[in-house]
Write a protein that holds these residues in place. Sequence first.
Motif, PDB file in Angstrom:
ATOM      1  N   ASN A 283     -11.117 -10.264  -4.605  1.00 25.98           N
ATOM      2  CA  ASN A 283     -11.089  -9.280  -3.062  1.00 25.98           C
ATOM      3  C   ASN A 283     -11.270 -10.850  -2.464  1.00 25.98           C
ATOM      4  O   ASN A 283     -10.632 -11.148  -1.026  1.00 25.98           O
ATOM      5  N   TYR A 284     -12.155 -11.575  -3.087  1.00 24.63           N
ATOM      6  CA  TYR A 284     -12.453 -12.824  -1.964  1.00 24.63           C
ATOM      7  C   TYR A 284     -11.246 -13.362  -1.835  1.00 24.63           C
ATOM      8  O   TYR A 284     -10.607 -14.067  -0.647  1.00 24.63           O
ATOM      9  N   PHE A 285     -10.443 -14.004  -2.963  1.00 27.79           N
ATOM     10  CA  PHE A 285      -9.617 -14.588  -2.741  1.00 27.79           C
ATOM     11  C   PHE A 285      -7.546 -13.800  -2.944  1.00 27.79           C
ATOM     12  O   PHE A 285      -6.550 -14.497  -2.521  1.00 27.79           O
ATOM     13  N   SER A 286      -7.603 -12.755  -2.388  1.00 29.41           N
ATOM     14  CA  SER A 286      -6.470 -11.639  -2.147  1.00 29.41           C
ATOM     15  C   SER A 286      -6.553 -11.515  -1.154  1.00 29.41           C
ATOM     16  O   SER A 286      -7.434 -11.908   0.195  1.00 29.41           O
ATOM     17  N   PRO A 287      -4.664 -11.621   0.156  1.00 28.92           N
ATOM     18  CA  PRO A 287      -4.574 -11.585   1.051  1.00 28.92           C
ATOM     19  C   PRO A 287      -5.210 -11.114   1.654  1.00 28.92           C
ATOM     20  O   PRO A 287      -5.725  -9.921   1.396  1.00 28.92           O
ATOM     21  N   LEU A 288      -5.102 -11.419   2.801  1.00 25.21           N
ATOM     22  CA  LEU A 288      -5.746 -10.023   4.332  1.00 25.21           C
ATOM     23  C   LEU A 288      -4.579  -8.733   4.791  1.00 25.21           C
ATOM     24  O   LEU A 288      -3.292  -9.424   3.874  1.00 25.21           O
ATOM     25  N   GLN A 289      -5.104  -7.839   5.044  1.00 25.34           N
ATOM     26  CA  GLN A 289      -4.352  -6.831   4.889  1.00 25.34           C
ATOM     27  C   GLN A 289      -3.518  -6.660   4.160  1.00 25.34           C
ATOM     28  O   GLN A 289      -2.526  -5.908   4.387  1.00 25.34           O
ATOM     29  N   SER A 290      -3.726  -6.220   2.422  1.00 24.63           N
ATOM     30  CA  SER A 290      -2.720  -7.017   2.097  1.00 24.63           C
ATOM     31  C   SER A 290      -3.080  -4.932   0.706  1.00 24.63           C
ATOM     32  O   SER A 290      -2.829  -4.714  -0.126  1.00 24.63           O
ATOM     33  N   ASP A 291      -3.985  -4.130   1.863  1.00 19.08           N
ATOM     34  CA  ASP A 291      -4.469  -3.193   1.767  1.00 19.08           C
ATOM     35  C   ASP A 291      -4.833  -3.423  -0.359  1.00 19.08           C
ATOM     36  O   ASP A 291      -5.382  -3.462  -0.678  1.00 19.08           O
ATOM     37  N   SER A 292      -4.398  -2.358  -1.121  1.00 22.51           N
ATOM     38  CA  SER A 292      -3.956  -2.027  -2.500  1.00 22.51           C
ATOM     39  C   SER A 292      -3.077  -2.255  -2.974  1.00 22.51           C
ATOM     40  O   SER A 292      -3.103  -1.940  -4.017  1.00 22.51           O
ATOM     41  N   TYR A 293      -2.342  -2.701  -2.441  1.00 17.74           N
ATOM     42  CA  TYR A 293      -1.015  -3.566  -3.067  1.00 17.74           C
ATOM     43  C   TYR A 293      -1.129  -5.009  -3.778  1.00 17.74           C
ATOM     44  O   TYR A 293      -0.594  -5.120  -5.299  1.00 17.74           O
ATOM     45  N   VAL A 294      -1.971  -5.841  -3.968  1.00 15.86           N
ATOM     46  CA  VAL A 294      -2.319  -6.556  -4.325  1.00 15.86           C
ATOM     47  C   VAL A 294      -3.714  -6.872  -5.371  1.00 15.86           C
ATOM     48  O   VAL A 294      -3.618  -6.025  -6.473  1.00 15.86           O
ATOM     49  N   VAL A 295      -4.742  -6.005  -5.106  1.00 16.54           N
ATOM     50  CA  VAL A 295      -6.027  -6.061  -5.745  1.00 16.54           C
ATOM     51  C   VAL A 295      -6.382  -4.503  -4.838  1.00 16.54           C
ATOM     52  O   VAL A 295      -6.304  -4.084  -3.512  1.00 16.54           O
ATOM     53  N   THR A 296      -7.433  -3.789  -5.764  1.00 23.75           N
ATOM     54  CA  THR A 296      -7.892  -3.154  -5.130  1.00 23.75           C
ATOM     55  C   THR A 296      -9.076  -3.072  -3.627  1.00 23.75           C
ATOM     56  O   THR A 296      -9.707  -4.222  -3.980  1.00 23.75           O
ATOM     57  N   GLY A 297      -8.679  -3.064  -2.321  1.00 25.65           N
ATOM     58  CA  GLY A 297      -9.747  -2.818  -1.857  1.00 25.65           C
ATOM     59  C   GLY A 297      -9.157  -3.916  -0.930  1.00 25.65           C
ATOM     60  O   GLY A 297     -10.258  -4.327   0.209  1.00 25.65           O
TER      61      GLY A 297
END
Length: 492
Positions: A283-297
Amino acid sequence: MKNTLIITIALVVSSLFTSCDDTLDLQPISDIGEEEYYTSTEQINLAVVGIYNSLQGVMDTEWILTELRSDNTYMSPQNSETANIPYRQVDRFVLNSQNIYVEEYWSSLYRTVSLANNVITQIEIVEDEDLKSRYEAEARFLRAHAYFKLVRLWGGVFIVDQPISGQEAKTMDRSSESDVYDFIIEDLLFASENLPSEVDGSELGRLTSWAAKAELGKVYLTAEGGYEQEAIAQLSDVVNNSPYTYLSSYEDVFNISNEYNSEILFAVRYQSGSVGLGAPFANYFSPLQSDSYVVTGSGDELNVPTTSMSNAYNISDTRKDVSMADSWVGLNGQVNEFRYIKKYNSDFANVDDAGNDWPIIRYTDVMLLLAEAINENGGPTAEAISLLNTVRQRAGLTDYTSSEVGTYFDFKLALEEERKLEFAFENQRWFDLVRTGRALTVMNSHFATEDQYNNPDDPQFFTGPIEEYQLLLPIPQYEIDLNPSIAQNIGY
């Protein structure tokens, strides 16, 4: 569910520390905490497990002061400037002694030291001589591991080898870097001689003598004083005689169903499932405003691969897709062109609760450190070039020839680039650059050429060349306030 050390942690750490004196949670060095008292072998064992568990707190901020300070990543330009000032201070080398992450990381490392000291000073409770030696060796390795991080980031620090009162701590002074390295080496030599050569079953994740030898080899390679031959001896032993080896697939090394595989000598363990032991990094590293398309939350986009990092991978390098992505696909198949780290992503149900372990020592790390030690001891040999090429072959790259890397400096630069790609986003890059004397050159080129720092539409991110004093972090201000006689690092 991992049938390993992490399960023991989940079951016992809470009960172990709810009874501890509150001073354990005060800020070290100023209040490092007097010792807890144990009365049985089982309590000592649980206390050792507690030291392992403390590494999760260390890792929570380590990436900020290592990876984010390197040319591998930066703080996202999309992120709020006002809400994330401490991150940007670190990223742009404009931090001061009151930076919250400088304080938190320092404190977390000394907490590990404090917990280790409690075990070491009460080890006589254990009657079984083999167990006594093993528990002490685990504690001394983990103490040395904390000090190895401290000395590389702050220079000379406070050597604390036993529980002390807050009043005693306030009278201490910093030791020299040389003395700190001597202390680390002494601990790791003891660990290498007294840890078991292998563990399995419910103990998987606990340290082995091979992990101690690997760490010792890196310490010898880092410390000033010409320890290259000692480094070669330790690292060669691991490469040639240990049961560890590299996997045929880079992806398999980080597969969450294949953790603590034959390439992992040591890792910080995590467990998803809302047990308080999940990893937050996805979650720290995944894109902003990506909803759950990359990771949960969704993600926080706090640690973003640089343009130069993305461009560093050869098109045939299989490591890139495991480590990062240049875009993500969202609603209705929309492609969003924002880079992100994916090495620590997996399926999990709750935010900040991934189960991915964080590798600390990998077999390929030992291989490339051995190649580096050989080069530093007289230039590249056929063995050193072979070690480098073996790592490249797994990544799908062609071998270097002796004409390409046959000189000391050519080999050094090739090895530097290979480590950058092999250990991308594992908090190795900054330490590599400092160890090899390349940090100023690489980072000043990074600030001069990377788009983030040179966009005329965002002049607030412009960053000038850094100076040598900025390679070290400032001593946290609260330590200076409590003991004004402590010398602050030059420049701060």
